[in-house]
Design a protein around this motif. Structure first.
Motif, mmCIF file in Angstrom:
data_model
loop_
_atom_site.group_PDB
_atom_site.id
_atom_site.type_symbol
_atom_site.label_atom_id
_atom_site.label_comp_id
_atom_site.label_asym_id
_atom_site.label_seq_id
_atom_site.Cartn_x
_atom_site.Cartn_y
_atom_site.Cartn_z
ATOM 1 N N ARG A 116 72.037 24.897 24.813
ATOM 2 C CA ARG A 116 71.591 25.650 23.637
ATOM 3 C C ARG A 116 71.307 27.113 23.952
ATOM 4 O O ARG A 116 71.595 27.993 23.130
ATOM 5 C CB ARG A 116 70.354 24.981 23.038
ATOM 6 C CG ARG A 116 70.665 23.679 22.325
ATOM 7 C CD ARG A 116 69.483 23.203 21.502
ATOM 8 N NE ARG A 116 69.821 22.002 20.746
ATOM 9 C CZ ARG A 116 69.012 21.405 19.881
ATOM 10 N NH1 ARG A 116 67.792 21.911 19.665
ATOM 11 N NH2 ARG A 116 69.397 20.330 19.235
ATOM 12 N N LEU A 117 70.734 27.388 25.140
ATOM 13 C CA LEU A 117 70.477 28.778 25.504
ATOM 14 C C LEU A 117 71.775 29.559 25.571
ATOM 15 O O LEU A 117 71.874 30.678 25.036
ATOM 16 C CB LEU A 117 69.747 28.850 26.850
ATOM 17 C CG LEU A 117 69.512 30.262 27.403
ATOM 18 C CD1 LEU A 117 68.696 31.100 26.421
ATOM 19 C CD2 LEU A 117 68.836 30.199 28.771
ATOM 20 N N GLY A 118 72.780 28.986 26.216
ATOM 21 C CA GLY A 118 74.080 29.643 26.269
ATOM 22 C C GLY A 118 74.670 29.833 24.885
ATOM 23 O O GLY A 118 75.286 30.858 24.597
ATOM 24 N N GLY A 119 74.471 28.834 24.017
ATOM 25 C CA GLY A 119 74.973 28.938 22.657
ATOM 26 C C GLY A 119 74.308 30.056 21.878
ATOM 27 O O GLY A 119 74.956 30.765 21.095
ATOM 28 N N VAL A 120 73.006 30.238 22.080
ATOM 29 C CA VAL A 120 72.293 31.331 21.417
ATOM 30 C C VAL A 120 72.798 32.680 21.936
ATOM 31 O O VAL A 120 73.023 33.621 21.155
ATOM 32 C CB VAL A 120 70.776 31.197 21.621
ATOM 33 C CG1 VAL A 120 70.041 32.432 21.120
ATOM 34 C CG2 VAL A 120 70.249 29.954 20.904
ATOM 35 N N LEU A 121 72.968 32.787 23.262
ATOM 36 C CA LEU A 121 73.518 34.020 23.830
ATOM 37 C C LEU A 121 74.911 34.293 23.286
ATOM 38 O O LEU A 121 75.264 35.432 22.960
ATOM 39 C CB LEU A 121 73.550 33.930 25.357
ATOM 40 C CG LEU A 121 72.191 33.933 26.069
ATOM 41 C CD1 LEU A 121 72.382 33.676 27.560
ATOM 42 C CD2 LEU A 121 71.466 35.256 25.856
ATOM 43 N N HIS A 122 75.703 33.257 23.196
ATOM 44 C CA HIS A 122 77.053 33.371 22.653
ATOM 45 C C HIS A 122 77.000 33.874 21.211
ATOM 46 O O HIS A 122 77.759 34.767 20.819
ATOM 47 C CB HIS A 122 77.735 31.999 22.737
ATOM 48 C CG HIS A 122 79.120 31.965 22.202
ATOM 49 N ND1 HIS A 122 79.440 31.399 20.978
ATOM 50 C CD2 HIS A 122 80.294 32.428 22.718
ATOM 51 C CE1 HIS A 122 80.735 31.499 20.782
ATOM 52 N NE2 HIS A 122 81.279 32.120 21.803
ATOM 53 N N TRP A 123 76.089 33.331 20.417
ATOM 54 C CA TRP A 123 75.919 33.745 19.017
ATOM 55 C C TRP A 123 75.585 35.230 18.951
ATOM 56 O O TRP A 123 76.181 35.979 18.170
ATOM 57 C CB TRP A 123 74.807 32.913 18.386
ATOM 58 C CG TRP A 123 74.652 33.036 16.909
ATOM 59 C CD1 TRP A 123 75.112 32.172 15.963
ATOM 60 C CD2 TRP A 123 73.972 34.084 16.190
ATOM 61 N NE1 TRP A 123 74.770 32.604 14.694
ATOM 62 C CE2 TRP A 123 74.075 33.779 14.804
ATOM 63 C CE3 TRP A 123 73.300 35.237 16.563
ATOM 64 C CZ2 TRP A 123 73.522 34.587 13.812
ATOM 65 C CZ3 TRP A 123 72.767 36.060 15.569
ATOM 66 C CH2 TRP A 123 72.866 35.736 14.214
ATOM 67 N N VAL A 124 74.638 35.666 19.762
ATOM 68 C CA VAL A 124 74.220 37.072 19.759
ATOM 69 C C VAL A 124 75.373 37.981 20.176
ATOM 70 O O VAL A 124 75.599 39.043 19.568
ATOM 71 C CB VAL A 124 73.009 37.274 20.690
ATOM 72 C CG1 VAL A 124 72.696 38.754 20.860
ATOM 73 C CG2 VAL A 124 71.792 36.532 20.146
ATOM 74 N N LEU A 125 76.124 37.581 21.185
ATOM 75 C CA LEU A 125 77.235 38.403 21.663
ATOM 76 C C LEU A 125 78.328 38.541 20.611
ATOM 77 O O LEU A 125 78.856 39.636 20.380
ATOM 78 C CB LEU A 125 77.810 37.797 22.949
ATOM 79 C CG LEU A 125 76.944 37.932 24.201
ATOM 80 C CD1 LEU A 125 77.490 37.053 25.315
ATOM 81 C CD2 LEU A 125 76.877 39.392 24.653
ATOM 82 N N VAL A 126 78.678 37.418 19.971
ATOM 83 C CA VAL A 126 79.770 37.454 18.985
ATOM 84 C C VAL A 126 79.351 38.236 17.743
ATOM 85 O O VAL A 126 80.064 39.144 17.297
ATOM 86 C CB VAL A 126 80.206 36.026 18.610
ATOM 87 C CG1 VAL A 126 81.205 36.052 17.461
ATOM 88 C CG2 VAL A 126 80.814 35.327 19.819
ATOM 89 N N VAL A 127 78.207 37.897 17.172
ATOM 90 C CA VAL A 127 77.746 38.586 15.964
ATOM 91 C C VAL A 127 77.456 40.060 16.277
ATOM 92 O O VAL A 127 77.817 40.955 15.504
ATOM 93 C CB VAL A 127 76.503 37.889 15.382
ATOM 94 C CG1 VAL A 127 75.951 38.670 14.188
ATOM 95 C CG2 VAL A 127 76.842 36.462 14.958
ATOM 96 N N GLY A 128 76.820 40.313 17.417
ATOM 97 C CA GLY A 128 76.511 41.687 17.798
ATOM 98 C C GLY A 128 77.755 42.526 18.003
ATOM 99 O O GLY A 128 77.795 43.703 17.608
ATOM 100 N N SER A 129 78.792 41.951 18.605
ATOM 101 C CA SER A 129 80.026 42.718 18.821
ATOM 102 C C SER A 129 80.720 43.020 17.496
ATOM 103 O O SER A 129 81.299 44.103 17.326
ATOM 104 C CB SER A 129 80.966 41.960 19.757
ATOM 105 O OG SER A 129 81.390 40.728 19.185
#
Length: 319
Positions: free
Chosen positions: A50-63
């Motif tokens: 889940r932590l990786g998934g949250v980081l992934h979410w932030v990276l994709v939406v942020g980019s």
């Protein structure tokens, strides 16, 4: 205020005139590419929970935000009109009012050629199409039209109206993430949690507001507005999603037909339930699909009207 309203109307007019553009560098495809790009190193680092998934979410939406804003600011420094043209292009690319109905019309046009219809349906549904006969194909197409009324039309349009282009970019990024990693399988059950839950969240209210919208749209078609209001409270739980059952059941009620039925995926029977009363017909044909398409076409201007009210309200509050 004028620029925001022009952006909404302009994007809707372009979408109605030209449909969703299909090319390799489409913004939604690029968001999907970003999802795959960021997923690989996170898994390599062992961040597959889940932590990786949250980081992934932030990276994709942020980019997605960073690319839009960076280009916007650069063009604005040259000329404000260039920045508006960029925003209009992004808004037009992220709305899909016309594309969904076009897919439905293709199914209707070729309904006598089941092999051709199965090819069209690959763009609409994720279930196995080989077991489907004519009535099942019509049901599945109507289900896709009604489900995507929320996911593909109401949520993006109303996000644009209420929150501007950042709201539209957010919901389309979240929807893309859900389609990329929001699966309950061994790889994504935990990693895709953030994408799947945020997708449920952004569609929660539009899914429920779709019910009165569909009921109103049923009136000029001489449909069944009362059944459209009633059916979601009886049948929405036939689908596992917390949102898709609302618009699908409302559409079934508005048309007074049964939807769903046997659904196969990867050779396995997922459900044999129907949405709708037992005395409603399930052996559907082209007339039923035509009525469903007309229902969607009436919903779209109604949704835009509601969105413009949202936009005016949001602008007044902002002032």
């Amino acid at each position: 205020m004028t620029e925001h309203l022009l952006l909404i109307v302009g994007a809707c007019v372009l979408d109605a005139a030209f449909g969703d553009p299909f090319y390799r560098l489409h913004p939604v495809r690029l968001i999907g590419d970003a999802s795959s790009l960021f997923e690989r190193p996170l898994f390599a680092l062992g961040l597959d929970g889940r932590l990786g998934g949250v980081l992934h979410w932030v990276l994709v939406v942020g980019s997605a935000f960073a690319v839009w804003l960076g280009v916007h600011l650069g063009l604005e420094a040259l000329h404000p009109g260039l920045a508006f043209a960029w925003d209009l292009y992004i808004a037009y690319s992220l709305l899909c009012l016309r594309g969904l109905v076009e897919q439905g019309w293709r199914v209707l046009r070729d309904l006598d050629d089941l092999d051709a219809v199965r090819e069209h349906m690959k763009m609409l549904v994720g279930r196995d199409t080989k077991p489907l006969q004519r009535d099942g194909m019509v049901r599945a197409t109507i289900e896709s039209l009604s489900e995507n009324l929320t996911d593909g039309v109401l949520t993006p349009l109303w996000a644009l109206c209420l929150f501007g282009l950042p709201g539209l970019i957010l919901v389309k990024s979240v929807s893309t993430l859900d389609s990329m990693v929001g699966y309950k399988n061994a790889r994504y059950a935990r990693f895709g949690w953030a994408g799947a839950r945020s997708d449920d969240l952004v569609h929660w209210l539009p899914a429920r507001l779709s019910v009165p919208l569909i009921a109103i749209a049923a009136i000029p078609l001489r449909g069944h507005p009362w059944l459209a209001l009633k059916a979601p409270f009886l049948y929405r739980d036939r689908l596992p999603s917390p949102n898709s059952g609302w618009s699908e059941a409302a559409c079934a009620g508005a048309l007074r037909v049964r939807l769903l039925g046997p659904v196969w995926r990867n050779g396995q029977l997922l459900t044999n339930d129907y949405i709708g009363d037992p005395d409603w017909p399930a052996d559907l044909d082209g007339n039923d699909l035509r009525r469903a398409l007309m229902l969607m076409l009436i919903c779209y201007p109604l949704a835009l009207g509601v969105g413009m009210v949202f936009a005016s309200w949001g602008l007044v509050v902002a002032m």
